[in-house]
Write a protein that holds these residues in place. Structure first.
Motif, PDB file in Angstrom:
ATOM      1  N   MET A 266      11.388  87.827  74.431  1.00  0.00           N
ATOM      2  CA  MET A 266      12.514  88.301  75.457  1.00  0.00           C
ATOM      3  C   MET A 266      12.556  87.139  76.448  1.00  0.00           C
ATOM      4  O   MET A 266      11.493  86.731  77.176  1.00  0.00           O
ATOM      5  N   LYS A 267      13.864  86.556  76.381  1.00  0.00           N
ATOM      6  CA  LYS A 267      14.030  85.468  77.327  1.00  0.00           C
ATOM      7  C   LYS A 267      14.691  86.307  78.750  1.00  0.00           C
ATOM      8  O   LYS A 267      14.473  85.834  79.974  1.00  0.00           O
ATOM      9  N   LYS A 268      15.399  87.401  78.544  1.00  0.00           N
ATOM     10  CA  LYS A 268      15.803  88.136  79.927  1.00  0.00           C
ATOM     11  C   LYS A 268      15.948  89.543  79.360  1.00  0.00           C
ATOM     12  O   LYS A 268      16.163  89.999  78.254  1.00  0.00           O
ATOM     13  N   TYR A 269      15.889  90.252  80.517  1.00  0.00           N
ATOM     14  CA  TYR A 269      15.990  91.659  80.359  1.00  0.00           C
ATOM     15  C   TYR A 269      16.816  92.286  81.458  1.00  0.00           C
ATOM     16  O   TYR A 269      16.555  92.201  82.510  1.00  0.00           O
ATOM     17  N   GLU A 270      17.943  92.995  81.066  1.00  0.00           N
ATOM     18  CA  GLU A 270      18.975  93.454  82.214  1.00  0.00           C
ATOM     19  C   GLU A 270      19.152  94.926  82.185  1.00  0.00           C
ATOM     20  O   GLU A 270      19.232  95.513  81.232  1.00  0.00           O
ATOM     21  N   VAL A 271      19.085  95.358  83.317  1.00  0.00           N
ATOM     22  CA  VAL A 271      19.133  96.989  83.589  1.00  0.00           C
ATOM     23  C   VAL A 271      20.079  97.114  84.659  1.00  0.00           C
ATOM     24  O   VAL A 271      20.323  96.310  85.772  1.00  0.00           O
ATOM     25  N   THR A 272      20.964  97.994  84.737  1.00  0.00           N
ATOM     26  CA  THR A 272      21.812  98.277  85.636  1.00  0.00           C
ATOM     27  C   THR A 272      21.406  99.730  86.156  1.00  0.00           C
ATOM     28  O   THR A 272      21.047 100.639  85.739  1.00  0.00           O
ATOM     29  N   THR A 273      21.268  99.622  87.810  1.00  0.00           N
ATOM     30  CA  THR A 273      20.668 100.875  88.265  1.00  0.00           C
ATOM     31  C   THR A 273      21.959 101.605  89.263  1.00  0.00           C
ATOM     32  O   THR A 273      22.772 100.603  89.692  1.00  0.00           O
ATOM     33  N   TYR A 274      22.110 102.653  89.308  1.00  0.00           N
ATOM     34  CA  TYR A 274      23.152 103.423  90.118  1.00  0.00           C
ATOM     35  C   TYR A 274      22.647 103.843  91.516  1.00  0.00           C
ATOM     36  O   TYR A 274      23.538 104.429  92.309  1.00  0.00           O
ATOM     37  N   THR A 275      21.755 104.082  91.811  1.00  0.00           N
ATOM     38  CA  THR A 275      21.081 104.664  92.845  1.00  0.00           C
ATOM     39  C   THR A 275      19.736 103.721  93.395  1.00  0.00           C
ATOM     40  O   THR A 275      19.064 102.950  92.803  1.00  0.00           O
ATOM     41  N   SER A 276      19.534 103.706  94.862  1.00  0.00           N
ATOM     42  CA  SER A 276      18.431 102.905  95.240  1.00  0.00           C
ATOM     43  C   SER A 276      17.117 103.539  94.650  1.00  0.00           C
ATOM     44  O   SER A 276      16.109 102.910  94.380  1.00  0.00           O
ATOM     45  N   GLU A 277      17.152 105.107  94.349  1.00  0.00           N
ATOM     46  CA  GLU A 277      15.888 105.604  93.764  1.00  0.00           C
ATOM     47  C   GLU A 277      15.823 105.069  92.530  1.00  0.00           C
ATOM     48  O   GLU A 277      14.626 104.807  91.920  1.00  0.00           O
ATOM     49  N   GLU A 278      16.794 104.758  91.772  1.00  0.00           N
ATOM     50  CA  GLU A 278      16.645 104.241  90.232  1.00  0.00           C
ATOM     51  C   GLU A 278      16.229 102.791  90.199  1.00  0.00           C
ATOM     52  O   GLU A 278      15.297 102.562  89.631  1.00  0.00           O
ATOM     53  N   THR A 279      16.495 101.952  91.358  1.00  0.00           N
ATOM     54  CA  THR A 279      15.919 100.551  91.557  1.00  0.00           C
ATOM     55  C   THR A 279      14.516 100.867  91.778  1.00  0.00           C
ATOM     56  O   THR A 279      13.549 100.244  91.511  1.00  0.00           O
TER      57      THR A 279
END
Ligand code: ADP
Ligand code: MG
Length: 151
Positions: free
Chosen positions: A1-14
């Motif tokens: 895996m060369k990169k892994y991308e996630v989107t978070t929608y709240t600071s809690e998720e981050t």
């Protein structure tokens, strides 16, 4: 895996994402955080702290370059923003090879001191609450961590 991308929608998720990451790393791990002011670098670090059992409040280390938090493992939180035009070595290796986990905000300013094997994390602001968080593992150890994180 060369990169892994996630989107978070709240600071809690981050924070949850960072908490999960903290459970996967071993002492001596180095995580760099890049992203504009207000992107969520310190929020991410707070999540790491929660997992590591840090009870003190983690905030941006604006006046000190390194803050050390005791948890089950130490968390070394660096903000090297003020080292932009300096090539000063504040003893980075002692942290990077120490018994704790190191997190470096504005890591590009100390590129020459960073270990080759590390986890680079980039946080981009998509809108008021959405953040795109991309993990760039450097080395097989961190690649495996990203695979676990992606499960
Ligand atoms: P930095 O350390 O990158 O300057 P901070 O973590 O201090 O950023 O600040 C991020 C700000 O953005 C906080 O006020 C946080 O509540 C807010 N925020 C909103 N949505 C998110 C998200 N999805 N992830 C992280 N922070 C978020
Ligand atoms: Mg910060």
């Amino acid at each position: 895996m060369k990169k892994y991308e996630v989107t978070t929608y709240t600071s809690e998720e981050t924070m949850k994402l960072a908490e999960k990451l903290a459970l996967l790393v071993r002492p001596g791990a180095v995580i760099t955080l890049e992203g504009d002011l207000g992107a969520g670098k310190t929020t991410f670090t707070k999540g790491l702290g929660i997992s590591l059992g840090v009870t003190r409040t983690i905030n941006s280390p604006t006046f000190t370059i390194v803050k050390e938090y005791m948890g089950e493992l130490p968390l070394y939180h660096m903000d090297v923003y003020r080292l932009e035009d300096s090539d000063e070595d504040i003893g980075f290796d002692e942290y990077f090879n120490g018994p704790g986990i190191t997190v470096v905000e504005w890591a590009s300013f100390i590129e020459e001191f960073l270990p080759e094997e590390r986890l680079d994390v980039e946080i981009k602001v998509k809108d008021e609450h959405a953040r795109s968080i991309t993990f760039y593992p450097k080395g097989s150890y961190y690649e495996n961590i990203c695979k676990e994180l992606a499960r």
